[in-house]
Scaffold this motif. Structure first.
Motif, mmCIF file in Angstrom:
data_model
loop_
_atom_site.group_PDB
_atom_site.id
_atom_site.type_symbol
_atom_site.label_atom_id
_atom_site.label_comp_id
_atom_site.label_asym_id
_atom_site.label_seq_id
_atom_site.Cartn_x
_atom_site.Cartn_y
_atom_site.Cartn_z
ATOM 1 N N THR A 140 -0.118 -6.030 -39.254
ATOM 2 C CA THR A 140 1.505 -6.254 -39.474
ATOM 3 C C THR A 140 2.205 -4.518 -39.746
ATOM 4 O OG1 THR A 140 0.334 -5.426 -42.294
ATOM 5 C CG2 THR A 140 1.139 -7.360 -41.360
ATOM 6 N N ASP A 141 3.262 -3.980 -39.839
ATOM 7 C CA ASP A 141 3.877 -2.514 -39.242
ATOM 8 C C ASP A 141 3.165 -2.113 -40.864
ATOM 9 O OD1 ASP A 141 5.186 -3.273 -37.292
ATOM 10 O OD2 ASP A 141 7.247 -3.656 -38.326
ATOM 11 N N ASP A 142 3.294 -2.193 -41.843
ATOM 12 C CA ASP A 142 2.684 -1.557 -42.328
ATOM 13 C C ASP A 142 1.704 -0.896 -42.944
ATOM 14 O OD1 ASP A 142 4.839 -2.154 -44.539
ATOM 15 O OD2 ASP A 142 4.434 -3.284 -45.929
ATOM 16 N N ILE A 143 0.102 -1.933 -41.589
ATOM 17 C CA ILE A 143 -1.684 -2.126 -42.214
ATOM 18 C C ILE A 143 -1.031 -0.218 -40.875
ATOM 19 C CG2 ILE A 143 -3.713 -2.575 -41.260
ATOM 20 C CD1 ILE A 143 -2.991 -5.263 -42.899
ATOM 21 N N LEU A 144 -0.696 -1.131 -39.814
ATOM 22 C CA LEU A 144 -0.311 0.567 -39.171
ATOM 23 C C LEU A 144 0.261 1.690 -38.911
ATOM 24 C CD1 LEU A 144 0.949 -1.939 -35.832
ATOM 25 C CD2 LEU A 144 -1.231 -1.266 -35.934
ATOM 26 N N ALA A 145 0.765 1.485 -40.160
ATOM 27 C CA ALA A 145 1.703 2.403 -40.502
ATOM 28 C C ALA A 145 0.928 3.782 -40.299
ATOM 29 C CB ALA A 145 2.147 2.653 -41.607
ATOM 30 N N THR A 146 -0.242 4.593 -40.391
ATOM 31 C CA THR A 146 -1.782 5.004 -40.350
ATOM 32 C C THR A 146 -2.466 5.188 -39.525
ATOM 33 O OG1 THR A 146 -2.373 4.057 -42.385
ATOM 34 C CG2 THR A 146 -0.818 5.516 -43.411
ATOM 35 N N TYR A 147 -2.373 3.899 -39.326
ATOM 36 C CA TYR A 147 -2.722 4.489 -37.467
ATOM 37 C C TYR A 147 -2.468 3.974 -35.932
ATOM 38 C CZ TYR A 147 -6.292 2.104 -40.960
ATOM 39 O OH TYR A 147 -6.743 2.034 -42.131
ATOM 40 N N ARG A 148 -1.361 4.237 -36.154
ATOM 41 C CA ARG A 148 -0.472 5.287 -35.398
ATOM 42 C C ARG A 148 -0.702 6.029 -34.795
ATOM 43 N NH1 ARG A 148 4.792 2.805 -37.847
ATOM 44 N NH2 ARG A 148 4.727 0.998 -37.597
ATOM 45 N N ASN A 149 -0.792 6.403 -33.009
ATOM 46 C CA ASN A 149 -1.192 7.619 -32.971
ATOM 47 C C ASN A 149 -2.329 8.535 -33.227
ATOM 48 O OD1 ASN A 149 0.847 7.214 -30.783
ATOM 49 N ND2 ASN A 149 2.120 8.213 -32.622
ATOM 50 N N GLN A 150 -3.231 7.116 -33.951
ATOM 51 C CA GLN A 150 -4.762 7.821 -34.377
ATOM 52 C C GLN A 150 -6.285 7.661 -33.671
ATOM 53 O OE1 GLN A 150 -4.253 9.972 -36.930
ATOM 54 N NE2 GLN A 150 -1.717 9.202 -36.613
ATOM 55 N N GLY A 151 -6.787 8.858 -33.665
ATOM 56 C CA GLY A 151 -8.084 8.385 -33.761
ATOM 57 C C GLY A 151 -9.301 7.481 -33.949
ATOM 58 N N GLY A 152 -10.161 7.529 -33.157
ATOM 59 C CA GLY A 152 -11.320 6.263 -33.707
ATOM 60 C C GLY A 152 -10.615 4.913 -33.670
ATOM 61 N N TYR A 153 -11.962 4.070 -34.283
ATOM 62 C CA TYR A 153 -11.495 3.041 -34.775
ATOM 63 C C TYR A 153 -11.841 2.262 -35.697
ATOM 64 C CZ TYR A 153 -11.749 1.861 -29.812
ATOM 65 O OH TYR A 153 -11.835 1.334 -28.310
ATOM 66 N N ASP A 154 -10.672 2.925 -36.820
ATOM 67 C CA ASP A 154 -11.216 2.798 -38.143
ATOM 68 C C ASP A 154 -10.063 1.613 -38.342
ATOM 69 O OD1 ASP A 154 -11.314 5.456 -37.356
ATOM 70 O OD2 ASP A 154 -11.407 6.146 -39.468
ATOM 71 N N LEU A 155 -9.088 1.167 -38.020
ATOM 72 C CA LEU A 155 -8.197 0.093 -38.871
ATOM 73 C C LEU A 155 -9.436 -1.098 -38.212
ATOM 74 C CD1 LEU A 155 -5.208 -1.554 -38.936
ATOM 75 C CD2 LEU A 155 -5.598 -1.536 -36.099
ATOM 76 N N GLN A 452 -18.056 14.740 -30.411
ATOM 77 C CA GLN A 452 -17.664 16.142 -30.976
ATOM 78 C C GLN A 452 -15.712 15.642 -30.819
ATOM 79 O OE1 GLN A 452 -19.876 16.665 -29.711
ATOM 80 N NE2 GLN A 452 -21.049 17.970 -30.804
ATOM 81 N N ALA A 453 -15.641 14.345 -29.432
ATOM 82 C CA ALA A 453 -14.394 13.709 -29.250
ATOM 83 C C ALA A 453 -13.818 12.882 -29.899
ATOM 84 C CB ALA A 453 -14.225 14.347 -28.017
ATOM 85 N N ARG A 454 -14.772 11.844 -30.090
ATOM 86 C CA ARG A 454 -15.150 10.171 -30.000
ATOM 87 C C ARG A 454 -13.517 9.662 -30.422
ATOM 88 N NH1 ARG A 454 -18.623 7.342 -27.070
ATOM 89 N NH2 ARG A 454 -20.552 9.009 -26.698
ATOM 90 N N GLY A 455 -13.296 10.564 -31.651
ATOM 91 C CA GLY A 455 -12.367 10.086 -32.655
ATOM 92 C C GLY A 455 -11.445 11.283 -32.744
ATOM 93 N N SER A 456 -10.812 11.573 -31.787
ATOM 94 C CA SER A 456 -10.442 12.566 -31.626
ATOM 95 C C SER A 456 -8.541 12.376 -32.396
ATOM 96 C CB SER A 456 -10.627 13.842 -30.788
ATOM 97 O OG SER A 456 -10.312 13.525 -29.535
ATOM 98 N N LEU A 457 -7.457 13.203 -32.011
ATOM 99 C CA LEU A 457 -6.170 12.736 -32.344
ATOM 100 C C LEU A 457 -5.930 12.529 -30.500
ATOM 101 C CD1 LEU A 457 -3.926 14.364 -34.693
ATOM 102 C CD2 LEU A 457 -4.316 12.696 -34.839
ATOM 103 N N PRO A 458 -5.477 11.319 -30.235
ATOM 104 C CA PRO A 458 -5.000 11.166 -28.724
ATOM 105 C C PRO A 458 -4.385 12.249 -28.172
ATOM 106 C CG PRO A 458 -4.407 9.049 -29.383
ATOM 107 C CD PRO A 458 -4.804 9.791 -31.157
ATOM 108 N N SER A 459 -4.623 12.237 -26.716
ATOM 109 C CA SER A 459 -3.806 12.801 -26.004
ATOM 110 C C SER A 459 -1.917 12.444 -26.184
ATOM 111 C CB SER A 459 -3.559 13.667 -24.599
ATOM 112 O OG SER A 459 -4.113 12.314 -23.755
#
Length: 635
Positions: A140-155, A452-459
């Motif tokens: 949902t939009d609420d679930i995505l709110a803190t994962y947009r443009n973020q690194g890793g596969y935490d979602l 070191q870069a696997r979970g970094s903020l994506p460009s």
């Protein structure tokens, strides 16, 4: 839900700022109407294996390319889709985490809701294991709110991912049927998209209504071919590693070099006090079997030397050849009073060395037979045993590790940089003792940049690219396509000029590995092949042209930290800029020329026009027949 997947996260100021960034869409993906133009039927990239691939994929081989069109396009035979019933789509992260993966989810979710708010996106928790167990999370939009443009596969998370055995394929089909999925999107690299192709074929044979779509997401950059110009995550990882490379090693070497020049008189008087300023850094970079990451980081940061696995395979270099090559470079620099330097090594280098690769194959064969690792050394053939005993103890232990799921060595666990540092140090000490080297004692420091870069903020590029691929996944499903990969070409240009489409995964397959000695792929089994560095390509040619300058002149380059805004935010990798790509665009251009010929050469045209057309087409056909013959090796 029995985990913390998808829970809101506390973001730093930078993460929060990035979460507010909204990628744009190319014109062909805007609006609610899907316009798709189908090209000719595709063939396999491996001409010699086309028959084997078509037999393995009778339902999904030979499908046409798909091009998605902007609303102003005038293509009479384009399929225009205006009705969008509510659909249910599942998405699973496979393979290693790669920056940008979350934006594929975001793009797909947004596309689903734009075309029908009642459509549903379901994420599988914990990778393929979550798919088999039907552990899900509705996005949902609420679930995505803190994962947009973020690194890793935490979602959604991931596990040791594969969908390969009949039991696993059946479990995936059962899950798709139970959840009434219209589509299943598999996010991953070469292995994951091979699995996607097999899954699509199996679903088609079983008349399962779920369509399977692949997305090229891998930081290794090795899922490249005529249809795929770049992989999500590669841009980010290269920029981060190049920055770390400069900060940890190159800047130290450059600073030491400047200090040595300024303090020359003191060094001559007190040489021992300044010995700590003279190091060679051996740096191993992630990237698995291919050397794309090492090559790109070299072009971005200009270390003194890089040894690509593809070079080793092509020249059949032994471990002693490589050691000599490095020692000769150290000695040449010493003659200019330079006792520092940086040497890059790709993660897959160890498997590229012929004799070490053969040793690994013996070891892995014994492991598969169930022989314990403490008994394997005594079972080795005489030559393999001699090599094994020659290697340092720490390398012996690492070579005995259980192989990865694709039967290759655990490359991240084998300290190739330490092995070469030990061998080079021994050879330089020998030369010093013999008097053939008159410089100072060789000293090495080793690093491995593997996580070191696997979970970094994506460009910004990876944010945009992944988001666009997510939208394309919806377009593929809306067009009713199965066994396709989402593609974007013309990536080195501005986003509004990107060309979006889809290509059958079977068109990217081969029945052998290209240019490698690793033996990690089973001959005769169709797979999406790993792309390796093209030693005849433009990117490698740039490296060769600058190799001597990099080695001798210390032209270290500071690429700076990853930029999210300002003049550096829209930069692309050197590889993407240099390569001559846009295969899909050229296919369309060729079809336009063929259509023009057909419009001119019609019954009733003059004899001269007909003769000219026949002469030209005959010559073109002869040339293409020679180029496409298996013996020519052109793909």
């Amino acid at each position: 839900m029995d985990s913390d997947y998808g829970l809101p996260r506390e973001l730093s100021h930078l993460q929060h700022a990035r979460s507010l960034y909204k990628p744009h869409l190319p014109p062909c993906l805007e609006g609610t109407t899907v316009r798709v133009e189908f090209g000719d039927a595709t063939t396999a990239v491996d001409i010699t294996g086309a028959s084997a691939i078509s037999q393995s994929f009778p339902h999904t081989y030979g499908q046409p390319l798909a091009h998605f069109l902007r609303d102003t396009s005038n293509v009479p035979d384009a399929q225009i889709i205006t009705q969008h019933p509510a659909i249910r789509v599942g998405l699973v992260f496979c393979g290693r985490q790669s920056p940008g993966g979350h934006n594929v989810v975001w793009g797909l979710h947004e596309a689903l809701k734009i075309h029908n708010p009642k459509s549903t996106l379901i994420g599988f928790l914990g990778g393929s294991e979550g798919l088999f167990a039907q552990k899900t999370l509705e996005i949902t939009d609420d679930i995505l709110a803190t994962y947009r443009n973020q690194g890793g596969y935490d979602l959604l998370g991931r596990t040791k991912d594969q969908i390969r055995t009949q039991e696993q394929v059946n479990a995936a089909m059962v899950a798709c049927k139970a959840l009434k999925l219209d589509g299943l999107v598999i996010v991953g690299g070469v292995t994951s998209n091979t699995d996607a192709a097999h899954l699509a074929e199996t679903f088609s044979q079983a008349k399962c209504s779920t369509k399977v779509v692949g997305v090229p997401v891998t930081l290794n950059g090795d899922l490249k071919n005529q249809f795929v110009e770049a992989n999500v995550g590669f841009d980010t990882v290269c920029k981060h590693l190049a920055c770390l490379l400069f900060r940890w090693t190159l800047s130290s070497s450059a600073t030491f070099a400047r200090m040595l020049i300024r303090l020359r008189s003191l060094i001559i008087k007190y040489p021992n006090q300044f010995s700590s300023f003279q190091y060679y850094y051996f740096v191993r970079l992630m990237g698995q079997k291919s050397s794309h990451l090492a090559l790109e980081c070299t072009l971005q940061s200009h270390p003194n030397m890089v040894i690509l696995g593809e070079e080793v395979v092509a020249s059949k270099l032994t471990i002693f050849d490589i050691t000599k090559q490095i020692c000769d470079a150290v000695q040449a620099r010493a003659e200019r009073e330079k006792y520092h330097g940086v040497i890059l090594l790709p993660e897959g280098l160890i498997e590229s060395i012929p004799e070490v690769n053969a040793l690994l194959q013996e070891i892995h064969r014994f492991i598969r037979q169930g022989i314990s690792k403490d008994k394997i050394p005594s079972q080795l053939s005489p030559w393999a045993s001699a090599l094994f005993q020659f290697l340092p103890p720490f390398i012996r232990e690492e070579l005995l590790l259980y192989p990865a799921s694709d039967d290759s060595a655990q490359l991240s666990q084998i300290e190739t940089e330490k092995l070469l540092a030990v061998l080079v140090e021994a050879e330089m000490s020998k030369r010093l003792k013999e008097g053939t080297y008159k410089g100072k004692k060789f000293t090495a420091i080793c690093h491995f940049l593997g996580y070191q870069a696997r979970g970094s903020l994506p460009s910004k590029f990876d944010c945009d690219y992944a988001y666009v691929l997510g939208h394309i996944c919806y377009h593929i499903l809306a067009a009713g396509l199965n066994g396709y990969m989402a593609t974007v070409t013309n990536l080195k240009d501005s986003l509004n000029k990107w060309r979006c489409g889809a290509a059958p995964i079977t068109a990217m397959m081969a029945v052998k590995d290209y240019g490698r000695a690793s033996g990690s792929m089973t001959i005769g089994k169709p797979v999406v092949h790993h792309s390796t560095v093209d030693l005849r390509g433009k990117v490698y040619e740039v490296l060769r042209q600058n190799a001597t300058k990099f080695l001798m002149e210390d032209v270290y380059r500071n690429p700076g930290p990853l930029q999210f805004d300002g003049p550096g935010a829209d930069s692309r990798t050197f590889s993407l800029h240099i390569q001559d790509l846009d295969y899909m665009g050229r296919i369309k251009e060729l079809n336009a020329y063929l259509d023009k010929v057909r419009s001119i050469v019609k019954p009733g045209c003059s004899q001269d026009i007909l003769k000219a057309a026949l002469s030209c087409m005959s010559s073109v056909a002869d040339v293409l027949s020679v180029m496409s013959s298996p013996s020519n090796g052109t793909v």
